[in-house]
Write an enzyme that holds these catalytic residues in place. Structure first.
Site, short mmCIF file in Angstrom:
data_model
loop_
_atom_site.label_atom_id
_atom_site.label_comp_id
_atom_site.label_asym_id
_atom_site.label_seq_id
_atom_site.Cartn_x
_atom_site.Cartn_y
_atom_site.Cartn_z
N SER A 1 0.78 -1.12 -0.15
CA SER A 1 -0.07 -0.09 -0.05
C SER A 1 0.83 1.18 -0.20
O SER A 1 2.16 1.21 0.31
CB SER A 1 -0.88 0.17 1.33
OG SER A 1 -1.62 -1.19 1.39
C1 LIG Z 1 -2.94 -4.38 0.12
S1 LIG Z 1 -2.23 -6.06 0.29
C2 LIG Z 1 -1.68 -5.99 1.84
C3 LIG Z 1 -0.33 -4.84 1.97
C4 LIG Z 1 0.49 -5.16 3.26
N1 LIG Z 1 0.00 -4.74 4.50
C5 LIG Z 1 1.95 -4.62 3.10
O1 LIG Z 1 2.33 -3.76 3.84
O2 LIG Z 1 2.57 -5.02 2.09
C6 LIG Z 1 -3.77 -6.74 0.99
C7 LIG Z 1 -3.56 -8.28 1.31
O3 LIG Z 1 -4.60 -9.06 1.91
C8 LIG Z 1 -4.52 -10.36 1.91
N2 LIG Z 1 -5.85 -10.98 1.93
C9 LIG Z 1 -6.87 -11.17 1.07
N3 LIG Z 1 -7.66 -12.00 1.65
C10 LIG Z 1 -7.26 -12.25 2.93
C11 LIG Z 1 -7.71 -12.94 3.99
N4 LIG Z 1 -9.00 -13.76 3.81
N5 LIG Z 1 -7.23 -13.17 5.05
C12 LIG Z 1 -6.01 -12.74 5.25
N6 LIG Z 1 -5.30 -11.98 4.22
C13 LIG Z 1 -6.05 -11.58 2.99
C14 LIG Z 1 -3.88 -10.39 0.30
O4 LIG Z 1 -3.23 -11.74 0.25
C15 LIG Z 1 -2.95 -9.28 0.25
O5 LIG Z 1 -1.74 -9.67 0.54
#
Ligand SMILES: C[S@@+](CC[C@H](N)C(=O)[O-])C[C@H]1O[C@@H](n2cnc3c(N)ncnc32)[C@H](O)[C@@H]1O
Length: 395
Positions: free
Chosen positions: A104
């Site tokens: 992000s």
């Molecule tokens: C915007 S990214 C996160 C960015 C992260 N915080 C960083 O600093 O790089 C969103 C993340 O949410 C994860 N995600 C999606 N569905 C999820 C779930 N049901 N449980 C946990 N994580 C999930 C995705 O795999 C993805 O890596």
């Protein structure tokens, strides 16, 4: 991985940029942004390329001499970076249909971390580990024992763990569906979700101490919602939406299906016909109004452009709801009048106009006037205050 003595200067420049933009104020988070090498967490990312309406993704990588400079400038810019492509609607990453993980924008991360009012010794759970960059910021601020981060994707968690460990950070990471939180390490003082949800799972409340906070992007449908900061009370979560607009990729989970529904067939021959003088037809570009329209309709609103028969390009805009109701608007004529066709069981356009009237009567409220109360059984959106009389259940 990268031997480049310039990174501390780039990190300091990023910190200063965020401070100047008012997105980073506290000395603790300033220190974290200065200390965490974002490039180590994003060794490659995808850049969106749009060519005559066709979208493709170019990989910019540290290991490619051709793309290395663009990669380096990208990782030290205040932008979000797509780090994985996948098929969100099928939950598992696989087909290259769109972004399924990203780092992000740093300003969004610092805005969220500061909004959470994180204090020394707080235990924080992050839902959505992704690259591990945000977990590193948290770890720098709070130490190994206070940071927990989960992602549904095992490959992402493994890579994040390696990158964090290489820098001496050892938070607790787990590969789980974040919809269940991480009960074995609860309670937490704060939960930060870096993926959007259409409902806040009640177990997140159960895993948060009383007085603790949860910050999450609540989106009832595409673009229809925003970040909301909730406080854990004895019997509920309650709080307000953030004043700025933000959007995260939707959580991949079988529990909250985000698969887009096919819209109903639209046949003007059988439709009811009316006119409107509405100027702006792209309602989805006005997030608080778009959100209110969803609350009013009590469900997702599909939207798009019908094909222009003459040019083959985008033509009239249409909206539809899951009960098969639809409306289509012509482009405005010289005096601003548009034709409207409505089909299906409900008069969708009339109902959209009534909701817009309500929005105008309320002074065209922005996000800061909307709030949310979550109980084990109900989600209720309210305007101004929980007891203001302007409430909408989301079910
Ligand atoms: C915007 S990214 C996160 C960015 C992260 N915080 C960083 O600093 O790089 C969103 C993340 O949410 C994860 N995600 C999606 N569905 C999820 C779930 N049901 N449980 C946990 N994580 C999930 C995705 O795999 C993805 O890596």
């Amino acid at each position: 991985m990268i031997v480049d003595n310039g990174w501390t200067n780039r990190a300091a420049a990023l910190r200063d940029e965020l401070v100047a933009a008012g997105k980073l104020t506290s000395p603790e988070w300033q220190a974290a942004v200065s200390a965490v090498p974002r490039h180590e967490f994003v060794p490659e990312f995808y850049e969106r390329v749009s060519n005559s309406g066709t979208v493709s993704w170019e990989l910019l990588s540290a290991s490619s001499p051709e793309t290395r400079e663009r990669w380096w400038n990208g990782v030290w810019a205040n932008t979000s970076l797509v780090t994985q492509l996948g098929d969100l609607s099928r939950w598992e990453p696989g087909a290259n249909t769109g972004p399924s993980s990203s780092s992000s924008a740093p300003s969004l991360m610092t805005r969220m971390l500061e909004a959470l009012d994180i204090r020394d010794g707080h235990r924080v759970l992050e839902i959505g580990t992704g690259t591990g960059y945000n977990a590193a910021l948290l770890n720098h601020r709070l130490g190994d024992h206070n940071v927990f981060s989960v992602d549904v994707d095992a490959g992402l968690v493994d890579s994040a763990r390696d990158r964090l460990a290489a820098l001496g950070y050892r938070p607790t990471l787990a590969t789980v569906d974040g919809v269940a939180g991480l009960p074995e390490h609860a309670p937490y003082d704060r939960i930060i979700a870096t993926c959007a949800v259409s409902r806040v799972p009640w177990c997140w409340a159960e895993q948060t101490r009383q007085g603790g906070r949860i910050l999450v992007d609540l989106k009832v449908s595409a673009s229809a919602g925003n970040l909301v900061l909730l406080r854990r009370e004895a019997d509920r979560l309650e709080g307000r939406f953030g004043s700025g607009y933000a959007t995260f990729m939707h959580m991949r989970t079988p529990a909250f299906d985000v698969e887009p529904q096919a819209g109903p067939e639209r046949d003007r021959a059988d439709a009811r016909h009316a006119t409107t003088t509405l100027r702006q037809e792209r309602l989805w570009e006005h997030p608080p109004l778009w959100f209110l329209l969803h609350l009013w309709q009590r469900g997702r609103i599909g939207f798009g452009y019908a094909m222009d028969q003459d040019t083959g390009g985008p033509g009239p805009v249409f909206f539809s709801t899951e009960d098969g109701s639809w409306c289509e608007l012509s482009t405005a004529d010289a005096d601003g009048t548009r034709e409207v066709w409505e089909g299906g069981p409900r008069r969708l356009w009339s109902s959209i106009e009534t909701a817009m009237e309500c929005w105008h009567q309320q002074g065209e409220p922005g996000w800061d006037r909307f709030g949310l109360t979550v109980t084990p059984r109900h989600h209720t959106i309210w305007l101004d205050a929980p007891d203001s009389g302007h409430n909408w259940p989301i079910g």
